[in-house]
Design a protein around this motif. Structure first.
Motif, PDB file in Angstrom:
ATOM      1  N   PRO A 114     -27.027 -22.990   9.572  1.00 30.65           N
ATOM      2  CA  PRO A 114     -26.119 -21.872   9.882  1.00 30.65           C
ATOM      3  C   PRO A 114     -25.555 -21.276   8.603  1.00 30.65           C
ATOM      4  CG  PRO A 114     -24.921 -23.910  10.068  1.00 30.65           C
ATOM      5  CD  PRO A 114     -26.331 -24.287   9.676  1.00 30.65           C
ATOM      6  N   SER A 115     -24.582 -20.381   8.725  1.00 27.62           N
ATOM      7  CA  SER A 115     -23.919 -19.864   7.533  1.00 27.62           C
ATOM      8  C   SER A 115     -23.209 -21.011   6.829  1.00 27.62           C
ATOM      9  CB  SER A 115     -22.926 -18.766   7.922  1.00 27.62           C
ATOM     10  OG  SER A 115     -21.931 -19.286   8.769  1.00 27.62           O
ATOM     11  N   ASN A 116     -23.065 -20.887   5.535  1.00 31.38           N
ATOM     12  CA  ASN A 116     -22.462 -21.968   4.734  1.00 31.38           C
ATOM     13  C   ASN A 116     -23.129 -23.299   5.053  1.00 31.38           C
ATOM     14  OD1 ASN A 116     -20.497 -20.192   3.565  1.00 31.38           O
ATOM     15  ND2 ASN A 116     -19.329 -20.344   5.475  1.00 31.38           N
ATOM     16  N   ARG A 117     -24.454 -23.274   5.085  1.00 26.17           N
ATOM     17  CA  ARG A 117     -25.218 -24.400   5.630  1.00 26.17           C
ATOM     18  C   ARG A 117     -25.047 -25.685   4.829  1.00 26.17           C
ATOM     19  NH1 ARG A 117     -30.404 -25.349   4.130  1.00 26.17           N
ATOM     20  NH2 ARG A 117     -31.035 -25.489   6.333  1.00 26.17           N
ATOM     21  N   ASN A 118     -24.762 -25.570   3.540  1.00 23.48           N
ATOM     22  CA  ASN A 118     -24.621 -26.776   2.725  1.00 23.48           C
ATOM     23  C   ASN A 118     -23.196 -27.306   2.655  1.00 23.48           C
ATOM     24  OD1 ASN A 118     -27.391 -26.828   2.054  1.00 23.48           O
ATOM     25  ND2 ASN A 118     -27.065 -25.289   0.442  1.00 23.48           N
ATOM     26  N   ASN A 119     -22.290 -26.610   3.305  1.00 27.39           N
ATOM     27  CA  ASN A 119     -20.899 -27.068   3.338  1.00 27.39           C
ATOM     28  C   ASN A 119     -20.783 -28.356   4.139  1.00 27.39           C
ATOM     29  OD1 ASN A 119     -18.108 -26.808   5.086  1.00 27.39           O
ATOM     30  ND2 ASN A 119     -17.842 -26.259   2.925  1.00 27.39           N
ATOM     31  N   ARG A 120     -19.862 -29.247   3.702  1.00 26.70           N
ATOM     32  CA  ARG A 120     -19.625 -30.520   4.399  1.00 26.70           C
ATOM     33  C   ARG A 120     -18.234 -30.464   5.027  1.00 26.70           C
ATOM     34  NH1 ARG A 120     -23.475 -34.305   2.533  1.00 26.70           N
ATOM     35  NH2 ARG A 120     -24.540 -33.605   0.619  1.00 26.70           N
ATOM     36  N   PRO A 121     -18.142 -30.103   6.303  1.00 28.10           N
ATOM     37  CA  PRO A 121     -16.812 -29.962   6.933  1.00 28.10           C
ATOM     38  C   PRO A 121     -15.982 -31.226   6.871  1.00 28.10           C
ATOM     39  CG  PRO A 121     -18.525 -29.022   8.328  1.00 28.10           C
ATOM     40  CD  PRO A 121     -19.223 -29.761   7.234  1.00 28.10           C
ATOM     41  N   GLY A 122     -16.631 -32.388   6.861  1.00 29.49           N
ATOM     42  CA  GLY A 122     -15.888 -33.652   6.835  1.00 29.49           C
ATOM     43  C   GLY A 122     -15.548 -34.139   5.459  1.00 29.49           C
TER      44      GLY A 122
ATOM     45  N   PRO B  84     -22.095 -35.296   6.649  1.00 25.66           N
ATOM     46  CA  PRO B  84     -23.234 -34.400   6.861  1.00 25.66           C
ATOM     47  C   PRO B  84     -22.904 -32.943   6.538  1.00 25.66           C
ATOM     48  CG  PRO B  84     -23.007 -35.917   8.693  1.00 25.66           C
ATOM     49  CD  PRO B  84     -21.783 -36.079   7.853  1.00 25.66           C
ATOM     50  N   GLN B  85     -23.930 -32.244   6.063  1.00 29.91           N
ATOM     51  CA  GLN B  85     -23.800 -30.812   5.829  1.00 29.91           C
ATOM     52  C   GLN B  85     -23.900 -30.056   7.157  1.00 29.91           C
ATOM     53  OE1 GLN B  85     -27.100 -30.705   3.005  1.00 29.91           O
ATOM     54  NE2 GLN B  85     -25.651 -30.171   1.365  1.00 29.91           N
ATOM     55  N   ARG B  86     -23.460 -28.791   7.110  1.00 32.06           N
ATOM     56  CA  ARG B  86     -23.430 -28.016   8.353  1.00 32.06           C
ATOM     57  C   ARG B  86     -24.820 -27.868   8.969  1.00 32.06           C
ATOM     58  NH1 ARG B  86     -19.874 -24.445  10.189  1.00 32.06           N
ATOM     59  NH2 ARG B  86     -21.359 -22.710  10.159  1.00 32.06           N
TER      60      ARG B  86
END
Length: 515
Positions: free
Chosen positions: A292-300, A305-307
């Motif tokens: 998805p957008s900002n696919r390499n972002n790690r929300p946690g 895991p990345q998005r």
């Protein structure tokens, strides 16, 4: 009556009937012992099924063949990256994206349909019902081939009976008007011959009427177009579905047809041909490497895991995947919700910008994607819906407005809009001109990606201004390149080499040689 996908002894004959790639290369009568064929119902059906099989090719409806020229290069669809630029950016020349494969397949249909007609008509070895059906289907499919040929190239070589190879190889271009006039007459005959009740994947009399209506509409023959549309609306078994999204829902492989569909190109992953599935769906399906957008972002936070991994895992729980090519995505303007009426329910059924809780990097056409793992990459089962009843209503509305003004046209367009809006927003109080221009957008939102937008823009005379005023992505610049002659393709270079007479009536080759 047997469905196309259940005719299990078809393959051998079709290898013969569809073996040549260019319509001028071989004389089919040298390869088919006609006197030993067309001896019974089954053989007539086999020969006719071969015509349908040509429609499955990638250069026709199996992938972006027809769509390249009917959908791309307008204001609906563009690539998600720097691909397919020759067509989308109007860099077409002789020998470059000139539609040669479509030309060849269409003439293969013309040849084989003409062969069928000459051998089935009056053949007492074939039962009357099958004789009528296969004759009607051959007339319909030959008319469909000439529909594409005259839409894309204008004046083209024309024949209705098989010719000697030397004569066929020297044919010049015939007037588009002459060809289309004959095809309309053939479709009237097909209407009388074909059955009323549709058989899945086969042409009915209503398919013939729909194609004839298209011919009339494209030729601005308003009374004739409306008459064909009224015949379908008043007398056919087809109906508008209550929910717009249901028209395109083919996730259930056992339930791919519905009452709104008048004619579809039938694809199946369970057929006996290697090319029975379609790859067109992959153009509209996302590829996970983009999403998805900002696919390499790690929300946690770090180490989580990345998005894109979270999206992948979510899809797996749904038995889905984003394994497509992502080529055919909505252009920015049609993807923007603000450019649609806020009460138009078709937007959410057509466009998707967020899925399973994830914002997507690109918008996609929800009506054309199928993420289910039961629809595998490169071998999808989704049918190509060529004619459906909502289009017939809109065609009738346009024709009535051109004939008599908007008052009699409102009931047709409002029938389609009843389903599209909540609360209902019927048209009224328009002039003939304002109705005409409002139809530009109404057909766009109802029918986008269904194969008629670019031809609509051409017949309305607004393709150039529309392309120039539409926002495209940074890697595309069709507005800088499009020229008035781009309303047609050049006669393919391969055909010119085989037959220089194709330039006799027009040495400029539809303007591509500057003459």
């Amino acid at each position: 009556m047997k469905n196309i996908r259940n005719t299990t002894i078809l393959f051998t004959l079709m290898l013969v009937l569809t073996s040549c790639e260019k319509y001028l290369e071989e004389d089919l009568r040298d390869q088919i012992a006609v006197e030993n064929f067309f001896n019974n119902d089954q053989e007539a059906l086999l020969a006719t099924n071969g015509l349908y099989r040509i429609l499955l090719r990638g250069n026709m409806y199996g992938t972006r063949g027809i769509d390249n020229y009917y959908v791309n290069g307008a204001d609906e669809v563009g690539p998600s990256r720097n691909v397919n630029g020759q067509i989308h950016n109007y860099l077409i020349q002789e020998g470059v994206a000139d539609g040669n494969a479509i030309w060849s397949s269409c003439y293969e249909i013309v040849r084989n349909a003409s062969l069928n007609i000459s051998n089935i008509e009056g053949n007492e070895n074939i039962s009357e019902d099958i004789r009528n059906q296969t004759l009607g289907e051959s007339y319909f499919l030959r008319a469909l081939a000439y529909f594409h040929l005259t839409n894309l190239w204008g004046d083209v070589p024309y024949y209705r009976e098989l010719l000697p190879l030397e004569e066929l190889g020297s044919l010049g271009r015939f007037s588009k008007d002459e060809i289309r006039s004959d095809m309309k007459a053939d479709l009237s005959l097909a209407f009388e011959l074909l059955p009323s009740e549709p058989d899945l994947g086969r042409a009915s009399k209503w398919a013939a009427a729909a194609l004839k209506a298209k011919f009339h509409l494209f030729d601005s023959e308003w009374a004739e177009a409306k008459a064909e549309c009224d015949e379908i609306i008043d007398n056919s078994p087809h109906r508008l579905l209550e929910n717009f999204a249901d028209v395109f829902d083919q996730t259930d492989r056992a339930d791919q047809y519905n009452d709104e569909q008048i004619f579809v190109v039938d694809f199946t992953t369970e057929g006996i041909f290697n090319d029975a599935g379609t790859r067109r769906t992959d153009d509209y399906n996302p590829r996970l490497r983009d999403e998805p957008s900002n696919r390499n972002n790690r929300p946690g936070g770090p180490g989580t895991p990345q998005r894109w991994q979270l999206l992948r895992d979510t899809l797996q729980t749904l038995n889905q995947d984003m394994s497509g090519f992502g080529w055919a995505v909505p252009l920015p303007e049609i993807a923007d919700r603000n450019n649609w009426d806020p009460d138009d329910l078709r937007y959410d059924a057509t466009i998707v910008t967020e899925y399973a809780g994830f914002e997507l990097q690109f918008p996609y056409y929800r009506k054309n994607w199928n993420l289910n793992n039961t629809s595998p990459r490169a071998d999808h089962h989704e049918n190509y819906v060529m004619f459906r009843l909502a289009d017939i209503y809109l065609m009738a509305a346009e024709a009535e407005n051109e004939l008599n003004g908007p008052n009699g046209a409102y009931p047709y367009v409002n029938k389609v809009r009843e389903r599209a809006f909540e609360p209902d927003k019927p048209w009224g109080g328009m002039t003939q001109e304002s109705f005409r221009t409002a139809m530009y957008d109404e057909r766009k939102y109802e029918l986008c990606t269904e194969g008629y937008r670019k031809m609509d823009l051409i017949r309305w005379g607004i393709l150039l201004e529309t392309v120039k005023s539409t926002e495209h992505r940074p890697w595309n610049n069709p507005g800088d390149n499009i020229q008035p002659y781009h309303v047609l393709l050049p006669i393919p270079q391969d055909e010119l080499i085989l037959n220089p007479n194709l330039l006799t009536s027009d040495p400029s080759n539809n303007g591509y040689r500057g003459g």
